[in-house]
Design a protein around this motif. Sequence first.
Motif, mmCIF file in Angstrom:
data_model
loop_
_atom_site.group_PDB
_atom_site.id
_atom_site.type_symbol
_atom_site.label_atom_id
_atom_site.label_comp_id
_atom_site.label_asym_id
_atom_site.label_seq_id
_atom_site.Cartn_x
_atom_site.Cartn_y
_atom_site.Cartn_z
ATOM 1 N N ILE A 159 0.825 -1.207 0.000
ATOM 2 C CA ILE A 159 0.000 0.000 0.000
ATOM 3 C C ILE A 159 0.857 1.253 0.000
ATOM 4 C CG2 ILE A 159 -1.700 1.291 1.349
ATOM 5 C CD1 ILE A 159 -2.834 -1.376 2.286
ATOM 6 N N HIS A 160 1.995 1.236 0.676
ATOM 7 C CA HIS A 160 2.866 2.419 0.767
ATOM 8 C C HIS A 160 3.765 2.595 -0.449
ATOM 9 C CE1 HIS A 160 2.488 2.281 5.452
ATOM 10 N NE2 HIS A 160 1.385 2.662 4.852
ATOM 11 N N GLY A 161 3.664 1.740 -1.445
ATOM 12 C CA GLY A 161 4.405 1.929 -2.687
ATOM 13 C C GLY A 161 5.826 1.426 -2.670
ATOM 14 N N LYS A 169 5.380 0.114 -10.338
ATOM 15 C CA LYS A 169 4.877 0.329 -8.990
ATOM 16 C C LYS A 169 3.463 -0.210 -8.860
ATOM 17 C CE LYS A 169 4.324 3.977 -5.533
ATOM 18 N NZ LYS A 169 4.470 5.435 -5.276
ATOM 19 N N HIS A 170 3.224 -0.977 -7.793
ATOM 20 C CA HIS A 170 1.933 -1.628 -7.592
ATOM 21 C C HIS A 170 1.493 -1.400 -6.160
ATOM 22 C CE1 HIS A 170 -1.151 -4.488 -8.910
ATOM 23 N NE2 HIS A 170 -1.109 -4.983 -7.677
ATOM 24 N N THR A 171 0.257 -0.920 -5.968
ATOM 25 C CA THR A 171 -0.245 -0.579 -4.636
ATOM 26 C C THR A 171 -1.528 -1.309 -4.278
ATOM 27 O OG1 THR A 171 -1.422 1.324 -5.564
ATOM 28 C CG2 THR A 171 0.811 1.709 -4.700
ATOM 29 N N ASN A 172 -1.875 -2.360 -4.993
ATOM 30 C CA ASN A 172 -3.097 -3.119 -4.687
ATOM 31 C C ASN A 172 -2.717 -4.450 -4.058
ATOM 32 O OD1 ASN A 172 -5.624 -4.219 -4.529
ATOM 33 N ND2 ASN A 172 -5.906 -4.485 -6.735
#
Length: 329
Positions: A159-161, A169-172
């Motif tokens: 979540i924080h990247g 970059k993936h945040t899921n």
Amino acid sequence: MRDAHIYNFKRGLPRMSWHPHNLYNLWRRSYGPLEKITNRVEYKESLNWRRWTAKALLRAYHGDFINEKIFKRWYLPETLPDVRPTEALKKVEPVLEVNRWANKQEAAQKMEKRAEEERQKGLAPVGSLMFTEVERRIDVVIFRACFAHSVYEARRLVIHGDVLLNGKKHTNPNTRLAPGDMVSVDPKAIRFLQDRPDPVEEDADTAEEAADAAGEASESKSESKTVPSTSRFSKKHSTSSSSNTGLTPFNLPPYASPFLFIPAYLEPSFATCSVIYLRHPTARPGYSEVPTPWDADGEVVRLTWEWYSKRRMRIRSKSQLARMPDNRQ
């Protein structure tokens, strides 16, 4: 917070974590006073109660951060595996007699050969494959690859990247990986690679020396400014010498040794802080690739399968398909 009070001693549910409290709860559930289902001879509770308790134990470890309704709709396989016990092979004999009486010799021979192979090899512990979709999640993969102390910390990294999926970059954290996907983690965010602070040790002799030094502060004030302390100098010297070795520090969490293993479907690279998801977990006779604190062919898994086989959701409308978590197939 999703990880608030997850190590509650009253509930004593094992989680995906290397926390010392979690190890203690695992001992209590496996050998301690909270053992409720495994190694039981007489059952005073109802069958439905035992199924629900087994489901609660497994779900606490496999995806407790996933809502139960979402888990039943999207994470359970379409056809649940057969988890019949070994004693069910004895029921093959009457069917063989019926086939022989009906002059179905080929069918009887095939069934007899299959039953003999199952007796020799044993049935594969396929009950744990109920949680294959959970093992595909990107946060669970990061935890299995030993890049985080718990799956909750792995979720925060995503979540924080601090995580890259195939170089982007993936945040899921709900993404389910496909075979061949590569996940990279920022080395600065991995606690294993950070230096531990040196503990401050004080004893009675040190306290007395400090008191004497405070009493003579007026006499040695000028000398204390020019002459450094020997212990501080040696401490700084030892720290600088360890940092000049060029080796990356690797500090294990307390009580992590029993859990340090990597599943066969992952290929990590600690030099680059990345891991490749090779394939989906499988099972064969006597071995299951889905890590679980319970017996993969035990009664806890079997009772959980019986619970979900009657209560899982089978209808998926178009509106529900639109809300399905990211699945990379």
